[in-house]
Design an enzyme around this catalytic site. Sequence first.
Site, PDB file in Angstrom:
ATOM      1  N   GLY A  51      35.609   7.821  -5.675  1.00  0.00           N
ATOM      2  CA  GLY A  51      34.464   7.394  -4.874  1.00  0.00           C
ATOM      3  C   GLY A  51      34.783   7.420  -3.390  1.00  0.00           C
ATOM      4  O   GLY A  51      33.938   7.805  -2.564  1.00  0.00           O
ATOM      5  N   THR A  52      35.985   7.042  -3.041  1.00  0.00           N
ATOM      6  CA  THR A  52      36.392   7.065  -1.636  1.00  0.00           C
ATOM      7  C   THR A  52      36.320   8.480  -1.083  1.00  0.00           C
ATOM      8  O   THR A  52      35.820   8.695   0.029  1.00  0.00           O
ATOM      9  CB  THR A  52      37.819   6.495  -1.478  1.00  0.00           C
ATOM     10  OG1 THR A  52      37.790   5.100  -1.808  1.00  0.00           O
ATOM     11  CG2 THR A  52      38.344   6.665  -0.072  1.00  0.00           C
ATOM     12  N   ASN A  70      29.383  -4.206  -3.972  1.00  0.00           N
ATOM     13  CA  ASN A  70      30.456  -4.456  -4.939  1.00  0.00           C
ATOM     14  C   ASN A  70      30.854  -5.919  -5.050  1.00  0.00           C
ATOM     15  O   ASN A  70      31.292  -6.382  -6.091  1.00  0.00           O
ATOM     16  CB  ASN A  70      31.675  -3.613  -4.569  1.00  0.00           C
ATOM     17  CG  ASN A  70      32.082  -3.757  -3.121  1.00  0.00           C
ATOM     18  OD1 ASN A  70      31.240  -3.630  -2.220  1.00  0.00           O
ATOM     19  ND2 ASN A  70      33.342  -4.024  -2.866  1.00  0.00           N
ATOM     20  N   GLN A  83      29.015   1.367  -7.642  1.00  0.00           N
ATOM     21  CA  GLN A  83      28.893   0.194  -8.521  1.00  0.00           C
ATOM     22  C   GLN A  83      27.670   0.274  -9.420  1.00  0.00           C
ATOM     23  O   GLN A  83      27.481  -0.596 -10.276  1.00  0.00           O
ATOM     24  CB  GLN A  83      28.824  -1.092  -7.685  1.00  0.00           C
ATOM     25  CG  GLN A  83      30.141  -1.496  -7.053  1.00  0.00           C
ATOM     26  CD  GLN A  83      31.219  -1.878  -8.079  1.00  0.00           C
ATOM     27  OE1 GLN A  83      30.937  -2.100  -9.248  1.00  0.00           O
ATOM     28  NE2 GLN A  83      32.462  -1.944  -7.618  1.00  0.00           N
ATOM     29  N   SER A 121      32.016   7.011  -8.799  1.00  0.00           N
ATOM     30  CA  SER A 121      33.436   6.849  -9.107  1.00  0.00           C
ATOM     31  C   SER A 121      33.600   6.630 -10.597  1.00  0.00           C
ATOM     32  O   SER A 121      32.957   5.751 -11.172  1.00  0.00           O
ATOM     33  CB  SER A 121      33.980   5.652  -8.340  1.00  0.00           C
ATOM     34  OG  SER A 121      35.239   5.294  -8.840  1.00  0.00           O
ATOM     35  N   HIS A 146      36.074   5.414 -12.471  1.00  0.00           N
ATOM     36  CA  HIS A 146      36.760   4.259 -13.056  1.00  0.00           C
ATOM     37  C   HIS A 146      35.937   2.978 -13.003  1.00  0.00           C
ATOM     38  O   HIS A 146      36.402   1.934 -13.451  1.00  0.00           O
ATOM     39  CB  HIS A 146      38.138   4.061 -12.416  1.00  0.00           C
ATOM     40  CG  HIS A 146      38.121   3.455 -11.051  1.00  0.00           C
ATOM     41  ND1 HIS A 146      38.465   2.147 -10.817  1.00  0.00           N
ATOM     42  CD2 HIS A 146      37.813   3.980  -9.853  1.00  0.00           C
ATOM     43  CE1 HIS A 146      38.373   1.908  -9.518  1.00  0.00           C
ATOM     44  NE2 HIS A 146      37.981   2.996  -8.915  1.00  0.00           N
ATOM     45  N   THR A 163      42.440  22.639  -7.610  1.00  0.00           N
ATOM     46  CA  THR A 163      42.266  22.905  -9.038  1.00  0.00           C
ATOM     47  C   THR A 163      41.560  21.724  -9.705  1.00  0.00           C
ATOM     48  O   THR A 163      41.905  20.574  -9.471  1.00  0.00           O
ATOM     49  CB  THR A 163      43.639  23.148  -9.693  1.00  0.00           C
ATOM     50  OG1 THR A 163      44.230  24.275  -9.065  1.00  0.00           O
ATOM     51  CG2 THR A 163      43.506  23.414 -11.184  1.00  0.00           C
ATOM     52  N   CYS A 215      40.070  -3.478  -3.155  1.00  0.00           N
ATOM     53  CA  CYS A 215      40.633  -2.575  -2.157  1.00  0.00           C
ATOM     54  C   CYS A 215      41.076  -3.301  -0.898  1.00  0.00           C
ATOM     55  O   CYS A 215      41.804  -2.753  -0.085  1.00  0.00           O
ATOM     56  CB  CYS A 215      39.636  -1.490  -1.786  1.00  0.00           C
ATOM     57  SG  CYS A 215      39.153  -0.519  -3.211  1.00  0.00           S
TER      58      CYS A 215
END
Lengths: 396, 396
Positions: free
Chosen positions: B72-73, B153, B181, B201, B203, B239, B327
């Site tokens: 996401g970053t 978030n 989120q 994102s 995860h 890749t 974070c």
Amino acid sequence: MKKIYLDYNATTPVHPEVLDAMMPYFKDFYGNPSSVHSFGQETRKAVEDAREKIANLLGAENPSEIVFTSCGTESNNFAIKGIAFDNKDKNCHIITSAIEHHAVLKPCEYLSKKFGVDVTYLPVDKCGIVNPDDVKKSITEKTVLISIMYANNEVGTLQPLEEIAKIAKEKNIIFHTDAVQVVGKIPIDVKKLGVDLLSISGHKLYAPKGIGVLYIKKGTKLHPLLHGGSHEKNRRAGTENVPYIVGLAKACEIALKNMKDENDRILKLRQKLEKGILEKIEYVQINGHIMKRLSNTSNISFNFIEGEGILMSLDLDGFAASTGSACTSGTLEPSHVLSAMGVPPEKTQGSVRFSLGHYTTEKDIDKLLEILPKIVERLRSMSPLWEDKKRSEIRD
Amino acid sequence: MKKIYLDYNATTPVHPEVLDAMMPYFKDFYGNPSSVHSFGQETRKAVEDAREKIANLLGAENPSEIVFTSCGTESNNFAIKGIAFDNKDKNCHIITSAIEHHAVLKPCEYLSKKFGVDVTYLPVDKCGIVNPDDVKKSITEKTVLISIMYANNEVGTLQPLEEIAKIAKEKNIIFHTDAVQVVGKIPIDVKKLGVDLLSISGHKLYAPKGIGVLYIKKGTKLHPLLHGGSHEKNRRAGTENVPYIVGLAKACEIALKNMKDENDRILKLRQKLEKGILEKIEYVQINGHIMKRLSNTSNISFNFIEGEGILMSLDLDGFAASTGSACTSGTLEPSHVLSAMGVPPEKTQGSVRFSLGHYTTEKDIDKLLEILPKIVERLRSMSPLWEDKKRSEIRD
């Protein structure tokens, strides 16, 4: 039909032990390494252990010199743009070579086109080697970065890295190397090499696609490429890819443990491959330096025919090889590496890269040597260039 | 001791079906998707199938609007820097909000500090909502990008995205949203939302850490963040991380299939949690909008004590929660989100975020409601602020 993979420079399968090492970090230990609770502490420890292992294997002075990225391309972009942007008010100058991977060339072109950065692309000799004297001569007062790859992905030629690093150091210029094709194949000691920045890609050494490292020598100033959370000591934001980080450390460990034997084994196979081709097929040429070369890489020009045609025929017989970098396949441009080495266009067109690896066996090479001459013969029989050649021989 | 994870906004475990979907792509199907041989074709197909699935699930018009990134970053950096650099010669202006994730704020600060980009940080009301009128008023002739997150978030507050998108569209300004989120929790239709760029994102929705998407509406012009090979139609070199790409598509599929039931179930658990806390503990305050909020997120201020103290005690009892964004944890700064919402510092210090998810059960909430009041009582008994409060009550 057993499929035979001879394209290890494009990518490698994940080593079973690497996969085993990663597995617990998908479902069981899944905390965010930045979280302070026990779930986070478990994965934080895994990340820092991996960092320490990789630092040791590279001869880094401190684990904090290892910054995890998402791939070799990111590492190269981070290094090159990071240095250029840190010096953007200085009308800066970068020195690189004409045979770099696109992950180095394209960021340089971008900086040049959009941010007015001056870039020198050094030539190479016919073996693909950069002359350190050329590096020296190209340095100006504005030079902030020298970026020369360790080994070329298409032909395997190794560069005189220590010599170039020495020149950079004397002039106090930051030296970056794209070592993506080397890590896992040759022992690396960043201090001995004298590099400030070094790029690694996991999927070239039996770790998965999607993980890389930028080694950043302590004291090297550069802008982050990804801004956000304070991950990686504010140098690369983004939640850490814990499984792949653990996997990369494992892959480095395995590579180093088996490096000498594996290199010897693979070199013998390549020698057998090249000897066999030279014996069985006429009008072929091995590209790259005959000695200073990765032991797994063989780039061969088959005159009078197209590399793509050879690949397609090989593919039908279950063999995977390539004409050059996977990252540029599909484009019809001739290899910029072979062109820079002065290989004439007709030979560039007919070049094929065989890159050997962990699962390559003598039987694979035997089978290739049985099939390849037939393919070349068949393709030549259909080639007008070949016909011209034969006619001219008769005339002579 | 059974450990109970209530920090799903920080990260999630990989769903077993996601892991199953990824597994073949580590060892068996490992070709480089850019390779033309059959090994490459297998993984190319897997990547393109995943892209199509995700495009469908997001309501994108075309699969090529889905660009895979490493997180996401990266998606946020790509969007923001990509637009800013494409307009760098125009003295450009960006509008964002004060409560964005650092993955949006920090790229904006960087552009502002190093490249002279003008940035407006819009305020929010006490529930954490951006006023669309403020967006409208902040637009100048130089405005090239509006970036407002979909859901916060830390507190879960949802923004009036469609209204803001409409304003952006009227003025022909590109609209980006950090939807990290939200994806997996609320059905997303990019066309209905009217966004040009949207960050995802993996995860946060039971795919692994290290994969993201930037949705790029057809026709949106921006510079790549990673230059190199021609991957992702020249928009993101490197890749492709095939296993994670396959996993992300699977995770999106699972999320959408179970979304309504899962949301209802989780909302009930959160209501139970908040009701229980309000009943059992005095001097508490729920932060964020009471209705316009992610159903899994509960941010609660416990007056007179420190959030960090609560977390540490919870951790000893096996519970994982957080004080704000993972974070930024470890830094001692008060939450910029709560501060922007006007929560006074003493309440900001005492805030804890509980974020519920797939494995949260009613029993977990019961256990938390048993333990938390004791923790708060004990911490308050040691708190000088609490003592002052009690004394003043006696005086009154």
